[in-house]
Design a protein around this motif. Structure first.
Motif, mmCIF file in Angstrom:
data_model
loop_
_atom_site.group_PDB
_atom_site.id
_atom_site.type_symbol
_atom_site.label_atom_id
_atom_site.label_comp_id
_atom_site.label_asym_id
_atom_site.label_seq_id
_atom_site.Cartn_x
_atom_site.Cartn_y
_atom_site.Cartn_z
ATOM 1 N N TRP A 198 0.033 38.887 55.786
ATOM 2 C CA TRP A 198 0.337 39.415 54.462
ATOM 3 C C TRP A 198 -0.484 38.712 53.393
ATOM 4 O O TRP A 198 -0.919 39.341 52.415
ATOM 5 C CB TRP A 198 1.825 39.280 54.146
ATOM 6 N N SER A 199 -0.701 37.436 53.560
ATOM 7 C CA SER A 199 -1.521 36.694 52.606
ATOM 8 C C SER A 199 -2.938 37.264 52.553
ATOM 9 O O SER A 199 -3.511 37.450 51.472
ATOM 10 C CB SER A 199 -1.547 35.218 52.998
ATOM 11 N N ASN B 82 5.758 31.699 60.695
ATOM 12 C CA ASN B 82 5.731 33.132 60.924
ATOM 13 C C ASN B 82 4.319 33.645 60.670
ATOM 14 O O ASN B 82 3.848 33.688 59.533
ATOM 15 C CB ASN B 82 6.729 33.817 60.002
ATOM 16 N N GLU C 288 3.262 36.138 57.879
ATOM 17 C CA GLU C 288 3.051 35.668 56.503
ATOM 18 C C GLU C 288 1.569 35.418 56.235
ATOM 19 O O GLU C 288 1.086 35.651 55.128
ATOM 20 C CB GLU C 288 3.872 34.405 56.233
ATOM 21 N N CYS D 45 8.870 30.199 56.559
ATOM 22 C CA CYS D 45 7.804 31.199 56.563
ATOM 23 C C CYS D 45 6.502 30.633 57.131
ATOM 24 O O CYS D 45 5.662 31.377 57.623
ATOM 25 C CB CYS D 45 7.592 31.760 55.168
ATOM 26 N N ASP D 46 6.332 29.320 57.107
ATOM 27 C CA ASP D 46 5.098 28.745 57.649
ATOM 28 C C ASP D 46 5.033 28.845 59.174
ATOM 29 O O ASP D 46 3.975 28.661 59.758
ATOM 30 C CB ASP D 46 4.893 27.306 57.184
#
Length: 119
Positions: free
Chosen positions: A26-27, A20, A23, A17-18
């Protein structure tokens, strides 16, 4: 269909996920929703409205920053790609033993010297 529209599909490794950028977006969205919900009273209607507003707060500059961060991280991963196996090779201990020495034979019986075993 994506290629026909001029897009290039890039497949990411699973569970990375790091790498992408979505992500990171979304954070930011989740942080905005959390910060907006200071009273703890978030009805479904208010949650939808807050989430929609949070999504709209992700700017082009944010996306550029997210993509830049991911590109830098990917470059760092590629740079370190061969390092771990090289370090492991340097510190690995060879546990393979001669079958004769396992059976109780001495080094001199096997025709090997201690300098050969330590290499």
């Amino acid at each position: 269909m994506l290629s026909g529209s001029g897009h290039v599909v890039i497949r990411l490794p699973p569970y990375m996920c790091d790498l992408n950028a979505i992500e990171l977006a979304w954070s930011k969205i989740k942080r905005i929703v959390r910060d907006t919900n200071v009273t703890g009273d978030l009805s479904l209607t208010k949650l939808r409205e807050t989430t929609k507003n949070a999504i709209q707060e992700v700017t082009r500059q944010d996306w550029a920053g997210f993509c830049h961060h991911v590109a830098n991280l990917e470059a760092e991963y590629w740079e370190k790609d061969g390092v771990v196996p090289d370090v492991i090779d340097q510190i690995s201990i060879n546990l393979n033993t001669d079958t004769d020495s396992e059976a109780g034979g001495s080094d001199s019986e096997n025709g090997s010297s201690s300098s050969e075993e330590s290499a």
